[in-house]
Design a protein around this motif. Structure first.
Motif, short mmCIF file in Angstrom:
data_model
loop_
_atom_site.label_atom_id
_atom_site.label_comp_id
_atom_site.label_asym_id
_atom_site.label_seq_id
_atom_site.Cartn_x
_atom_site.Cartn_y
_atom_site.Cartn_z
N ARG A 1 9.42 -1.50 -3.49
CA ARG A 1 8.57 -0.77 -2.53
C ARG A 1 9.01 -1.00 -1.08
NH1 ARG A 1 2.70 -1.38 -5.18
NH2 ARG A 1 3.73 -3.14 -6.16
N GLU B 1 10.35 1.81 1.54
CA GLU B 1 9.88 1.96 2.93
C GLU B 1 11.07 2.14 3.88
OE1 GLU B 1 6.90 2.40 4.21
OE2 GLU B 1 5.87 2.13 2.30
N ASN C 1 1.79 -1.14 3.15
CA ASN C 1 3.17 -1.43 2.72
C ASN C 1 4.17 -1.18 3.84
OD1 ASN C 1 2.36 -2.32 0.29
ND2 ASN C 1 3.12 -0.58 -0.91
N ILE D 1 2.64 -7.55 -0.73
CA ILE D 1 2.29 -6.23 -1.29
C ILE D 1 1.09 -6.38 -2.22
CG2 ILE D 1 3.12 -4.39 -2.84
CD1 ILE D 1 5.93 -4.85 -1.60
#
Ligand code: O2Y
Ligand code: MN
Length: 606
Positions: free
Chosen positions: A581, A585, A424, A471
Protein backbone atom coordinates in the motif's frame (compact mmCIF):
# COMPACT_ATOMS: atom_id res chain seq x y z
CA UNK A 1 11.02 -5.10 51.20
CA UNK A 2 11.71 -6.36 47.70
CA UNK A 3 9.87 -9.60 46.99
CA UNK A 4 9.83 -9.71 43.17
CA UNK A 5 11.38 -13.07 42.34
CA UNK A 6 12.65 -12.15 38.88
CA UNK A 7 14.25 -8.95 40.19
CA UNK A 8 15.96 -10.58 43.17
CA UNK A 9 17.39 -13.36 40.99
CA UNK A 10 18.54 -10.92 38.29
CA UNK A 11 20.27 -8.56 40.75
CA UNK A 12 22.12 -11.51 42.25
CA UNK A 13 23.09 -12.83 38.82
CA UNK A 14 24.40 -9.43 37.66
CA UNK A 15 26.31 -8.84 40.90
CA UNK A 16 27.98 -12.24 40.61
CA UNK A 17 29.05 -11.41 37.06
CA UNK A 18 30.08 -7.76 37.44
CA UNK A 19 31.55 -8.03 40.99
CA UNK A 20 30.74 -4.56 42.39
CA UNK A 21 32.13 -3.49 45.75
CA UNK A 22 28.57 -2.84 46.97
CA UNK A 23 24.95 -2.82 45.87
CA UNK A 24 22.62 0.15 46.43
CA UNK A 25 18.87 -0.12 45.91
CA UNK A 26 17.87 3.37 44.80
CA UNK A 27 14.85 4.81 46.66
CA UNK A 28 14.53 8.08 44.73
CA UNK A 29 14.58 10.27 47.84
CA UNK A 30 15.89 13.82 47.98
CA UNK A 31 18.47 12.82 50.61
CA UNK A 32 19.80 9.97 48.50
CA UNK A 33 20.06 12.28 45.49
CA UNK A 34 21.96 14.91 47.49
CA UNK A 35 24.34 12.30 48.87
CA UNK A 36 25.20 11.13 45.35
CA UNK A 37 25.70 14.70 44.14
CA UNK A 38 27.96 15.49 47.13
CA UNK A 39 29.98 12.34 46.46
CA UNK A 40 30.44 13.28 42.81
CA UNK A 41 31.48 16.84 43.70
CA UNK A 42 33.97 15.45 46.22
CA UNK A 43 35.33 13.01 43.63
CA UNK A 44 35.81 15.86 41.12
CA UNK A 45 33.30 14.62 38.53
CA UNK A 46 30.68 17.31 39.26
CA UNK A 47 30.76 21.04 39.95
CA UNK A 48 28.10 22.66 42.07
CA UNK A 49 26.90 25.79 40.29
CA UNK A 50 26.35 29.24 41.80
CA UNK A 51 23.53 28.73 44.34
CA UNK A 52 22.11 32.22 43.74
CA UNK A 53 22.05 32.03 39.94
CA UNK A 54 21.35 28.31 39.56
CA UNK A 55 20.04 26.78 42.82
CA UNK A 56 20.35 23.01 42.97
CA UNK A 57 22.23 22.82 39.65
CA UNK A 58 25.38 20.85 38.81
CA UNK A 59 27.78 20.68 35.88
CA UNK A 60 29.37 17.52 34.50
CA UNK A 61 32.02 17.16 31.78
CA UNK A 62 32.04 13.91 29.87
CA UNK A 63 35.08 12.26 28.29
CA UNK A 64 35.63 13.78 24.80
CA UNK A 65 35.05 10.32 23.27
CA UNK A 66 31.67 9.98 25.01
CA UNK A 67 29.53 12.93 23.96
CA UNK A 68 26.46 11.57 22.12
CA UNK A 69 24.40 8.56 21.14
CA UNK A 70 26.59 6.18 19.15
CA UNK A 71 24.42 4.86 16.31
CA UNK A 72 27.30 2.80 14.91
CA UNK A 73 27.56 0.87 18.19
CA UNK A 74 23.77 0.54 18.70
CA UNK A 75 22.38 -2.91 17.87
CA UNK A 76 19.13 -4.77 17.53
CA UNK A 77 19.78 -8.36 18.55
CA UNK A 78 17.33 -10.96 17.31
CA UNK A 79 17.38 -14.55 16.16
CA UNK A 80 16.82 -13.62 12.51
CA UNK A 81 18.39 -10.65 10.72
CA UNK A 82 15.22 -9.91 8.75
CA UNK A 83 13.39 -9.14 12.01
CA UNK A 84 15.76 -6.21 12.65
CA UNK A 85 15.55 -5.16 9.00
CA UNK A 86 17.84 -3.22 6.71
CA UNK A 87 17.76 0.06 8.64
CA UNK A 88 19.11 -1.41 11.90
CA UNK A 89 22.53 -2.77 12.93
CA UNK A 90 21.62 -6.39 13.43
CA UNK A 91 23.58 -8.73 15.64
CA UNK A 92 22.93 -12.33 16.50
CA UNK A 93 21.48 -12.56 20.03
CA UNK A 94 23.65 -15.49 21.14
CA UNK A 95 26.84 -14.02 19.70
CA UNK A 96 26.39 -10.61 21.36
CA UNK A 97 25.44 -12.18 24.70
CA UNK A 98 28.73 -14.09 24.63
CA UNK A 99 30.72 -10.95 23.71
CA UNK A 100 29.05 -8.72 26.27
CA UNK A 101 29.09 -11.30 29.07
CA UNK A 102 32.88 -11.34 28.74
CA UNK A 103 32.93 -7.53 28.95
CA UNK A 104 30.56 -7.48 31.94
CA UNK A 105 32.72 -9.99 33.82
CA UNK A 106 34.22 -7.96 36.70
CA UNK A 107 33.33 -4.65 35.00
CA UNK A 108 31.94 -3.09 38.22
CA UNK A 109 34.93 -3.96 40.42
CA UNK A 110 35.61 -1.17 42.89
CA UNK A 111 32.31 0.54 42.06
CA UNK A 112 28.81 0.66 43.49
CA UNK A 113 26.11 -1.18 41.59
CA UNK A 114 22.89 0.86 41.66
CA UNK A 115 19.52 -0.84 41.21
CA UNK A 116 17.15 1.75 39.73
CA UNK A 117 13.46 0.76 39.47
CA UNK A 118 11.69 3.20 37.12
CA UNK A 119 8.36 3.72 35.42
CA UNK A 120 7.98 5.04 31.90
CA UNK A 121 4.63 6.81 32.03
CA UNK A 122 2.73 7.90 35.16
CA UNK A 123 2.90 5.30 37.94
CA UNK A 124 0.16 2.75 37.50
CA UNK A 125 -1.23 4.18 34.22
CA UNK A 126 -2.54 1.43 31.92
CA UNK A 127 0.04 2.23 29.25
CA UNK A 128 3.03 2.63 31.62
CA UNK A 129 5.88 0.14 31.70
CA UNK A 130 8.21 -0.68 34.56
CA UNK A 131 11.91 -1.07 33.92
CA UNK A 132 14.79 -1.68 36.26
CA UNK A 133 18.17 -0.28 35.31
CA UNK A 134 21.26 -1.71 36.95
CA UNK A 135 24.11 0.76 36.50
CA UNK A 136 27.52 1.51 38.00
CA UNK A 137 27.15 5.23 37.22
CA UNK A 138 25.88 7.65 39.89
CA UNK A 139 25.44 10.21 37.06
CA UNK A 140 22.89 7.82 35.52
CA UNK A 141 21.04 7.57 38.85
CA UNK A 142 20.60 11.34 39.25
CA UNK A 143 19.56 11.77 35.60
CA UNK A 144 17.08 8.87 35.76
CA UNK A 145 15.57 10.54 38.84
CA UNK A 146 14.68 13.53 36.63
CA UNK A 147 13.83 11.75 33.38
CA UNK A 148 11.61 9.00 34.88
CA UNK A 149 9.50 8.27 37.92
CA UNK A 150 11.88 6.13 39.95
CA UNK A 151 12.75 4.54 43.26
CA UNK A 152 10.56 3.16 46.05
CA UNK A 153 7.26 4.27 44.47
CA UNK A 154 8.05 2.02 41.52
CA UNK A 155 9.33 -0.89 43.56
CA UNK A 156 6.04 -0.78 45.47
CA UNK A 157 4.26 -1.47 42.17
CA UNK A 158 6.13 -4.76 41.69
CA UNK A 159 4.47 -7.77 43.27
CA UNK A 160 6.16 -11.13 43.72
CA UNK A 161 5.50 -12.23 40.16
CA UNK A 162 5.02 -9.05 38.14
CA UNK A 163 7.17 -8.40 35.12
CA UNK A 164 9.61 -5.57 34.30
CA UNK A 165 12.11 -4.75 31.57
CA UNK A 166 15.67 -5.48 32.68
CA UNK A 167 18.14 -2.79 31.56
CA UNK A 168 21.76 -3.57 32.33
CA UNK A 169 24.25 -0.72 32.07
CA UNK A 170 27.92 -0.42 32.85
CA UNK A 171 30.34 2.37 32.03
CA UNK A 172 32.84 -0.41 31.37
CA UNK A 173 35.62 0.93 33.55
CA UNK A 174 36.34 -1.16 36.65
CA UNK A 175 38.29 0.55 39.40
CA UNK A 176 40.91 -1.93 40.50
CA UNK A 177 42.76 -1.88 43.83
CA UNK A 178 45.11 1.12 44.00
CA UNK A 179 43.79 2.72 40.78
CA UNK A 180 42.82 6.41 40.80
CA UNK A 181 39.40 7.20 39.34
CA UNK A 182 38.87 9.71 36.51
CA UNK A 183 36.11 12.36 36.21
CA UNK A 184 34.18 10.48 33.47
CA UNK A 185 35.15 6.83 33.27
CA UNK A 186 34.02 4.99 30.12
CA UNK A 187 35.27 2.38 27.65
CA UNK A 188 36.87 3.03 24.24
CA UNK A 189 34.50 3.28 21.27
CA UNK A 190 35.29 -0.20 19.92
CA UNK A 191 34.05 -1.85 23.10
CA UNK A 192 30.91 0.26 23.48
CA UNK A 193 27.72 -1.73 22.79
CA UNK A 194 24.13 -0.51 23.14
CA UNK A 195 22.20 -3.70 22.51
CA UNK A 196 18.45 -4.26 22.43
CA UNK A 197 16.76 -7.64 22.60
CA UNK A 198 13.19 -6.88 21.44
CA UNK A 199 12.20 -10.56 21.47
CA UNK A 200 13.13 -10.83 25.17
CA UNK A 201 12.29 -7.17 26.04
CA UNK A 202 15.75 -6.58 27.48
CA UNK A 203 18.56 -4.01 27.13
CA UNK A 204 22.31 -4.42 27.62
CA UNK A 205 24.49 -1.31 27.41
CA UNK A 206 28.24 -1.23 27.95
CA UNK A 207 31.00 1.34 27.76
CA UNK A 208 29.24 4.73 27.57
CA UNK A 209 27.92 6.94 30.36
CA UNK A 210 26.26 9.49 28.06
CA UNK A 211 22.61 10.32 27.36
CA UNK A 212 20.74 7.91 25.15
CA UNK A 213 23.45 5.25 25.58
CA UNK A 214 23.16 5.18 29.35
CA UNK A 215 19.77 6.58 30.47
CA UNK A 216 18.11 3.41 29.27
CA UNK A 217 14.50 4.47 29.88
CA UNK A 218 14.56 6.96 27.03
CA UNK A 219 15.59 5.91 23.51
CA UNK A 220 16.37 2.29 24.42
CA UNK A 221 13.21 1.37 26.35
CA UNK A 222 10.62 4.01 25.44
CA UNK A 223 11.38 3.80 21.71
CA UNK A 224 13.36 0.74 20.57
CA UNK A 225 11.92 -1.91 22.93
CA UNK A 226 8.53 -0.19 23.26
CA UNK A 227 8.07 0.10 19.47
CA UNK A 228 8.41 -3.69 19.16
CA UNK A 229 6.10 -4.27 22.11
CA UNK A 230 3.60 -1.74 20.74
CA UNK A 231 3.44 -3.54 17.40
CA UNK A 232 2.68 -6.84 19.16
CA UNK A 233 0.12 -5.26 21.51
CA UNK A 234 -1.62 -2.86 19.09
CA UNK A 235 -0.40 0.55 20.27
CA UNK A 236 2.29 2.99 19.12
CA UNK A 237 5.62 4.16 20.57
CA UNK A 238 6.71 7.22 18.61
CA UNK A 239 9.50 9.80 18.49
CA UNK A 240 6.99 12.63 18.87
CA UNK A 241 6.43 15.74 20.93
CA UNK A 242 2.92 16.33 22.25
CA UNK A 243 1.50 19.85 22.56
CA UNK A 244 -1.82 21.37 23.54
CA UNK A 245 -3.00 24.26 21.40
CA UNK A 246 -5.85 26.41 22.71
CA UNK A 247 -7.73 28.85 20.49
CA UNK A 248 -9.23 32.20 21.58
CA UNK A 249 -12.61 30.46 22.17
CA UNK A 250 -10.91 28.20 24.72
CA UNK A 251 -11.02 24.99 22.67
CA UNK A 252 -7.93 22.79 23.07
CA UNK A 253 -6.45 20.53 20.39
CA UNK A 254 -3.70 18.05 21.17
CA UNK A 255 -1.13 17.63 18.42
CA UNK A 256 1.67 15.03 18.17
CA UNK A 257 4.65 15.80 15.94
CA UNK A 258 7.60 13.75 14.71
CA UNK A 259 10.75 15.54 13.60
CA UNK A 260 14.23 14.12 13.15
CA UNK A 261 16.81 15.19 15.73
CA UNK A 262 18.03 18.83 15.33
CA UNK A 263 14.76 20.18 13.87
CA UNK A 264 13.65 22.14 16.94
CA UNK A 265 11.27 19.66 18.59
CA UNK A 266 11.77 21.00 22.11
CA UNK A 267 11.27 24.56 20.83
CA UNK A 268 7.97 23.65 19.13
CA UNK A 269 6.75 21.67 22.15
CA UNK A 270 7.04 24.79 24.36
CA UNK A 271 6.50 27.54 21.80
CA UNK A 272 4.99 30.92 22.54
CA UNK A 273 2.42 31.63 19.81
CA UNK A 274 2.64 35.07 18.23
CA UNK A 275 -1.02 35.11 17.19
CA UNK A 276 -3.21 36.89 19.74
CA UNK A 277 -5.44 34.78 21.94
CA UNK A 278 -3.77 31.43 21.18
CA UNK A 279 -1.70 29.48 23.70
CA UNK A 280 0.48 26.39 23.62
CA UNK A 281 1.13 24.04 26.53
CA UNK A 282 3.60 21.19 26.57
CA UNK A 283 2.77 17.54 27.29
CA UNK A 284 6.13 16.17 26.13
CA UNK A 285 9.08 17.13 23.95
CA UNK A 286 10.42 13.83 22.61
CA UNK A 287 8.37 10.63 22.95
CA UNK A 288 4.67 9.75 22.67
CA UNK A 289 3.05 6.45 23.57
CA UNK A 290 -0.35 6.26 21.90
CA UNK A 291 -3.24 3.84 22.18
CA UNK A 292 -6.81 3.74 21.02
CA UNK A 293 -9.20 4.82 23.79
CA UNK A 294 -12.69 3.52 24.58
CA UNK A 295 -14.19 6.21 22.34
CA UNK A 296 -12.10 5.00 19.38
CA UNK A 297 -9.79 8.03 19.34
CA UNK A 298 -6.01 7.99 19.64
CA UNK A 299 -4.71 8.98 23.11
CA UNK A 300 -1.10 9.95 23.86
CA UNK A 301 1.01 9.81 27.00
CA UNK A 302 4.49 11.25 27.48
CA UNK A 303 6.39 8.37 29.08
CA UNK A 304 9.11 10.69 30.39
CA UNK A 305 9.21 13.00 33.42
CA UNK A 306 11.93 15.40 32.29
CA UNK A 307 13.66 17.11 29.39
CA UNK A 308 17.09 16.11 28.12
CA UNK A 309 17.53 19.06 25.80
CA UNK A 310 20.38 20.38 23.68
CA UNK A 311 21.78 23.52 25.34
CA UNK A 312 23.57 25.27 22.42
CA UNK A 313 20.98 27.27 20.50
CA UNK A 314 18.54 27.36 23.43
CA UNK A 315 17.94 31.02 24.28
CA UNK A 316 15.24 33.43 25.46
CA UNK A 317 14.52 33.98 21.74
CA UNK A 318 14.36 30.37 20.59
CA UNK A 319 12.78 28.83 23.70
CA UNK A 320 12.06 31.14 26.64
CA UNK A 321 10.00 28.48 28.41
CA UNK A 322 12.88 26.00 28.39
CA UNK A 323 15.27 28.71 29.57
CA UNK A 324 13.00 29.46 32.52
CA UNK A 325 12.63 25.75 33.34
CA UNK A 326 16.39 25.16 33.61
CA UNK A 327 17.25 27.82 36.18
CA UNK A 328 17.08 25.40 39.12
CA UNK A 329 17.48 21.67 39.95
CA UNK A 330 19.06 21.06 36.55
CA UNK A 331 22.00 18.92 35.52
CA UNK A 332 24.18 20.49 32.85
CA UNK A 333 26.54 18.34 30.83
CA UNK A 334 29.36 19.68 28.63
CA UNK A 335 28.49 23.41 28.75
CA UNK A 336 30.98 26.19 29.57
CA UNK A 337 31.60 27.14 33.21
CA UNK A 338 31.80 30.87 33.84
CA UNK A 339 34.11 32.37 36.46
CA UNK A 340 31.09 33.04 38.73
CA UNK A 341 30.17 29.31 38.59
CA UNK A 342 27.24 29.88 36.27
CA UNK A 343 26.94 28.30 32.81
CA UNK A 344 27.11 29.57 29.22
CA UNK A 345 26.82 28.09 25.74
CA UNK A 346 26.92 29.24 22.14
CA UNK A 347 23.75 30.99 20.87
CA UNK A 348 22.45 31.43 24.39
CA UNK A 349 21.59 35.03 23.56
CA UNK A 350 24.02 36.26 26.19
CA UNK A 351 27.45 37.74 25.42
CA UNK A 352 30.26 35.25 25.76
CA UNK A 353 32.10 35.66 29.06
CA UNK A 354 35.61 37.08 28.77
CA UNK A 355 36.92 33.90 30.42
CA UNK A 356 35.61 30.48 31.40
CA UNK A 357 36.37 26.76 31.47
CA UNK A 358 35.24 24.95 28.33
CA UNK A 359 33.47 21.59 28.13
CA UNK A 360 36.83 19.80 27.98
CA UNK A 361 37.98 21.48 31.19
CA UNK A 362 40.39 23.90 29.49
CA UNK A 363 40.73 27.67 29.92
CA UNK A 364 38.53 29.42 27.36
CA UNK A 365 38.16 32.99 26.06
CA UNK A 366 36.16 34.29 23.09
CA UNK A 367 39.45 34.24 21.15
CA UNK A 368 39.73 30.44 21.57
CA UNK A 369 39.45 28.48 18.35
CA UNK A 370 37.20 25.88 20.03
CA UNK A 371 33.61 26.10 21.16
CA UNK A 372 32.96 26.69 24.85
CA UNK A 373 30.14 24.14 24.96
CA UNK A 374 30.00 20.86 23.03
CA UNK A 375 27.36 21.10 20.23
CA UNK A 376 25.52 18.17 21.91
CA UNK A 377 25.81 19.66 25.43
CA UNK A 378 22.66 18.93 27.42
CA UNK A 379 20.43 20.06 30.25
CA UNK A 380 18.40 17.56 32.27
CA UNK A 381 15.44 19.27 33.93
CA UNK A 382 12.17 18.12 35.53
CA UNK A 383 9.15 18.62 33.24
CA UNK A 384 7.22 19.84 36.29
CA UNK A 385 9.45 22.95 36.32
CA UNK A 386 8.19 24.03 32.89
CA UNK A 387 5.76 26.90 33.38
CA UNK A 388 3.80 25.85 30.27
CA UNK A 389 3.45 22.19 31.21
CA UNK A 390 -0.09 21.10 30.31
CA UNK A 391 -2.52 20.30 33.13
CA UNK A 392 -3.07 16.86 31.57
CA UNK A 393 0.57 15.93 31.14
CA UNK A 394 0.36 13.20 33.77
CA UNK A 395 -3.19 12.12 32.99
CA UNK A 396 -3.00 8.30 33.01
CA UNK A 397 -5.57 8.12 30.21
CA UNK A 398 -3.44 10.36 27.99
CA UNK A 399 -4.64 13.22 25.80
CA UNK A 400 -6.78 12.83 22.64
CA UNK A 401 -4.75 13.52 19.51
CA UNK A 402 -6.46 15.58 16.79
CA UNK A 403 -3.53 15.93 14.39
CA UNK A 404 -0.20 14.32 13.68
CA UNK A 405 2.59 16.38 12.10
CA UNK A 406 5.66 15.07 10.35
CA UNK A 407 8.45 17.44 9.46
CA UNK A 408 12.03 17.81 8.48
CA UNK A 409 14.66 20.33 7.48
CA UNK A 410 13.99 20.69 3.74
CA UNK A 411 15.54 23.70 1.94
CA UNK A 412 13.50 23.12 -1.22
CA UNK A 413 10.51 21.27 -2.75
CA UNK A 414 8.55 20.52 0.44
CA UNK A 415 5.86 23.15 1.21
CA UNK A 416 5.33 24.92 4.54
CA UNK A 417 2.35 22.67 5.26
CA UNK A 418 0.77 19.87 3.25
CA UNK A 419 -2.16 17.77 4.48
CA UNK A 420 -2.39 14.09 3.63
CA UNK A 421 -5.29 13.09 1.39
CA UNK A 422 -6.10 10.22 3.77
CA UNK A 423 -4.45 8.08 6.48
CA UNK A 424 -2.43 5.86 4.11
CA UNK A 425 -1.21 8.89 2.20
CA UNK A 426 -0.16 10.28 5.61
CA UNK A 427 1.66 7.04 6.41
CA UNK A 428 3.43 7.43 3.06
CA UNK A 429 4.42 10.99 4.04
CA UNK A 430 5.74 9.75 7.38
CA UNK A 431 7.68 6.93 5.75
CA UNK A 432 9.33 9.40 3.36
CA UNK A 433 10.31 11.91 6.07
CA UNK A 434 13.75 13.28 5.33
CA UNK A 435 15.88 16.01 6.74
CA UNK A 436 18.93 17.93 5.64
CA UNK A 437 21.86 16.98 7.85
CA UNK A 438 23.43 19.72 10.01
CA UNK A 439 26.66 19.94 12.00
CA UNK A 440 24.77 18.12 14.78
CA UNK A 441 24.71 14.97 12.61
CA UNK A 442 27.59 12.60 12.02
CA UNK A 443 28.76 12.55 8.38
CA UNK A 444 28.32 14.97 5.49
CA UNK A 445 26.44 18.23 6.15
CA UNK A 446 23.68 19.42 3.80
CA UNK A 447 22.47 16.09 2.41
CA UNK A 448 18.93 14.76 2.80
CA UNK A 449 18.90 11.80 5.16
CA UNK A 450 15.70 9.71 5.02
CA UNK A 451 14.43 9.31 8.56
CA UNK A 452 11.00 7.63 8.36
CA UNK A 453 8.68 8.91 11.09
CA UNK A 454 11.92 10.31 12.67
CA UNK A 455 12.35 6.71 13.87
CA UNK A 456 15.37 5.62 11.81
CA UNK A 457 17.66 5.35 14.86
CA UNK A 458 14.86 4.26 17.19
CA UNK A 459 12.71 1.59 15.54
CA UNK A 460 13.35 -1.69 17.34
CA UNK A 461 12.31 -3.97 14.48
CA UNK A 462 11.97 -4.24 10.71
CA UNK A 463 11.02 -0.83 9.27
CA UNK A 464 8.73 -2.46 6.68
CA UNK A 465 6.75 -4.13 9.48
CA UNK A 466 6.66 -0.79 11.32
CA UNK A 467 5.12 0.92 8.25
CA UNK A 468 2.58 -1.88 8.13
CA UNK A 469 1.74 -1.37 11.80
CA UNK A 470 0.91 2.27 11.01
CA UNK A 471 -1.43 1.15 8.21
CA UNK A 472 -3.11 -1.32 10.58
CA UNK A 473 -3.58 1.36 13.25
CA UNK A 474 -5.28 3.56 10.64
CA UNK A 475 -7.67 0.74 9.81
CA UNK A 476 -8.58 0.37 13.49
CA UNK A 477 -9.01 4.14 13.95
CA UNK A 478 -11.17 4.56 10.84
CA UNK A 479 -12.90 7.95 10.74
CA UNK A 480 -11.62 8.73 14.28
CA UNK A 481 -8.04 8.88 13.00
CA UNK A 482 -6.17 12.16 13.50
CA UNK A 483 -5.52 14.20 10.38
CA UNK A 484 -1.93 14.02 9.16
CA UNK A 485 0.15 16.99 7.94
CA UNK A 486 3.71 17.40 6.69
CA UNK A 487 5.33 20.69 7.72
CA UNK A 488 8.59 22.32 6.70
CA UNK A 489 9.80 25.43 8.55
CA UNK A 490 13.14 25.35 6.71
CA UNK A 491 12.42 26.19 3.04
CA UNK A 492 15.04 28.61 1.66
CA UNK A 493 14.94 31.24 -1.09
CA UNK A 494 17.40 31.50 -3.99
CA UNK A 495 19.86 33.37 -1.81
CA UNK A 496 19.87 30.56 0.77
CA UNK A 497 17.84 32.51 3.36
CA UNK A 498 15.03 30.83 5.30
CA UNK A 499 11.70 32.08 3.90
CA UNK A 500 9.59 31.29 6.96
CA UNK A 501 10.44 32.99 10.30
CA UNK A 502 9.68 29.85 12.34
CA UNK A 503 9.55 29.67 16.17
CA UNK A 504 6.42 31.41 17.56
CA UNK A 505 5.22 32.22 14.03
CA UNK A 506 4.68 28.48 13.49
CA UNK A 507 1.48 29.05 15.49
CA UNK A 508 -0.01 30.45 12.25
CA UNK A 509 0.40 27.00 10.70
CA UNK A 510 -0.99 25.29 13.80
CA UNK A 511 -4.04 27.59 13.62
CA UNK A 512 -4.62 26.50 10.01
CA UNK A 513 -4.31 22.85 11.13
CA UNK A 514 -7.07 23.33 13.72
CA UNK A 515 -9.25 25.08 11.14
CA UNK A 516 -8.85 22.10 8.80
CA UNK A 517 -9.79 19.81 11.71
CA UNK A 518 -12.94 21.89 12.18
CA UNK A 519 -13.74 21.36 8.50
CA UNK A 520 -13.47 25.01 7.50
CA UNK A 521 -13.50 25.55 3.78
CA UNK A 522 -9.76 26.04 3.51
CA UNK A 523 -7.11 24.42 1.33
CA UNK A 524 -7.31 22.72 -2.02
CA UNK A 525 -6.48 19.26 -3.23
CA UNK A 526 -3.34 19.07 -5.37
CA UNK A 527 -1.13 16.29 -6.74
CA UNK A 528 0.96 16.21 -3.56
CA UNK A 529 -1.76 16.74 -0.93
CA UNK A 530 -4.09 19.41 0.40
CA UNK A 531 -2.31 22.79 0.29
CA UNK A 532 -3.53 26.10 1.75
CA UNK A 533 -4.81 28.63 -0.76
CA UNK A 534 -3.38 32.13 -0.70
CA UNK A 535 -4.94 33.82 2.34
CA UNK A 536 -5.73 30.57 4.19
CA UNK A 537 -2.74 31.10 6.48
CA UNK A 538 -2.58 34.48 8.12
CA UNK A 539 0.79 36.04 7.25
CA UNK A 540 -0.11 39.58 8.31
CA UNK A 541 2.77 41.46 9.84
CA UNK A 542 5.44 39.03 8.67
CA UNK A 543 6.60 41.28 5.84
CA UNK A 544 6.35 38.47 3.28
CA UNK A 545 5.42 39.46 -0.27
CA UNK A 546 2.62 37.59 -2.06
CA UNK A 547 5.24 36.03 -4.36
CA UNK A 548 7.22 34.80 -1.35
CA UNK A 549 4.12 33.25 0.21
CA UNK A 550 3.37 31.58 -3.12
CA UNK A 551 6.93 30.21 -3.07
CA UNK A 552 6.21 28.49 0.25
CA UNK A 553 3.50 26.42 -1.45
CA UNK A 554 4.78 26.21 -5.01
CA UNK A 555 4.84 22.71 -6.48
CA UNK A 556 8.22 22.31 -8.09
CA UNK A 557 7.52 19.41 -10.45
CA UNK A 558 11.21 18.66 -11.17
CA UNK A 559 11.94 18.75 -7.44
CA UNK A 560 9.07 16.35 -6.75
CA UNK A 561 10.15 13.91 -9.45
CA UNK A 562 13.66 13.92 -7.92
CA UNK A 563 12.03 13.38 -4.51
CA UNK A 564 10.12 10.38 -5.88
CA UNK A 565 13.35 8.86 -7.25
CA UNK A 566 15.00 9.35 -3.86
CA UNK A 567 12.02 7.73 -2.04
CA UNK A 568 12.11 4.83 -4.53
CA UNK A 569 15.79 4.27 -3.70
CA UNK A 570 15.00 4.36 0.01
CA UNK A 571 12.05 1.97 -0.37
CA UNK A 572 14.31 -0.45 -2.27
CA UNK A 573 16.53 -0.58 0.84
CA UNK A 574 13.56 -1.49 3.04
CA UNK A 575 13.18 -4.65 0.95
CA UNK A 576 10.32 -7.10 0.57
CA UNK A 577 8.55 -6.20 3.82
CA UNK A 578 7.64 -2.77 2.39
CA UNK A 579 3.81 -2.72 2.45
CA UNK A 580 2.31 -2.84 -1.05
CA UNK A 581 0.00 0.00 0.00
CA UNK A 582 2.94 2.34 0.46
CA UNK A 583 4.39 1.43 -2.94
CA UNK A 584 0.89 2.15 -4.30
CA UNK A 585 0.89 5.60 -2.63
CA UNK A 586 4.23 6.37 -4.24
CA UNK A 587 2.96 5.22 -7.64
CA UNK A 588 -0.22 7.30 -7.27
CA UNK A 589 1.82 10.38 -6.41
CA UNK A 590 3.93 9.86 -9.52
CA UNK A 591 0.79 9.44 -11.64
CA UNK A 592 -0.82 12.56 -10.21
CA UNK A 593 2.31 14.58 -10.91
CA UNK A 594 2.81 13.34 -14.45
CA UNK A 595 -0.77 12.72 -15.71
CA UNK A 596 -1.58 14.61 -18.91
CA UNK A 597 1.78 16.30 -18.67
CA UNK A 598 0.31 18.75 -16.16
CA UNK A 599 1.73 19.63 -12.76
CA UNK A 600 -1.44 18.29 -11.20
CA UNK A 601 -1.82 21.22 -8.86
CA UNK A 602 -4.23 23.47 -10.69
CA UNK A 603 -4.54 22.36 -14.28
CA UNK A 604 -2.09 25.03 -15.31
CA UNK A 605 -0.57 22.67 -17.85
CA UNK A 606 3.00 23.07 -16.58
O1 O2Y B 1 22.98 12.36 22.35
C1 O2Y B 1 22.25 11.80 23.17
O2 O2Y B 1 22.66 10.90 23.90
C2 O2Y B 1 20.87 12.19 23.34
S1 O2Y B 1 19.95 12.20 21.86
C3 O2Y B 1 18.41 12.89 22.22
C4 O2Y B 1 18.16 13.38 23.48
C5 O2Y B 1 16.93 13.92 23.78
C6 O2Y B 1 15.97 13.92 22.80
N1 O2Y B 1 16.21 13.44 21.57
C7 O2Y B 1 17.40 12.96 21.24
C8 O2Y B 1 17.55 12.47 19.83
O3 O2Y B 1 18.64 12.19 19.35
O4 O2Y B 1 16.51 12.36 19.15
MN1 MN C 1 14.68 12.75 20.21
Amino acid sequence: MVNNKKLLAWVEEVATLTKPKEIQWVDGSLEENQKLLDLMVEAGSATKLNETEKPGCYLFRSHPSDVARVEGRTYIASKKQEDAGATNNWIDSLEIKETMTKLYNGCMEGRTMYVIPFSMGPIGAPISKIGVEISDSPYVVINMRIMTRMGKVVLDQLSEDSDFIPCLHSIGSPLREGEKDVAWPCAPIESKYITHFPEERMIWSYGSGYGGNALLGKKCLALRIASAQAKDEGWMAEHMLILALTNPEGKTYYVAAAFPSACGKTNLAMMQPTIPGWSVKCVGDDIAWMRIGDDGRLYAVNPEAGFFGVAPGTSMDSNPNAMKAIQKNTIYTNVLLKDNNDVWWEEMGEDAPSHGIDWEGNEWTPASDKKGAHPNARFTAPASQCSVIDENWENPAGVPISAILFGGRRPSTIPLVNEALNWNHGVFMGSATGSETTAANIGAVGVIRRDPFAMLPFCGYNMGDYFNHWINMGEKLGDKAPKIFFVNWFRKDNSGKFIWPGFGENSRVLKYVTERIEGKNLGEETAIGILPKLGDIDVNGLGLSEATVEDLFAIDKEGWLAEITSIEEFYAKIGDRLPARLQAELDKLKDRLTDNGSCGCCGCGK
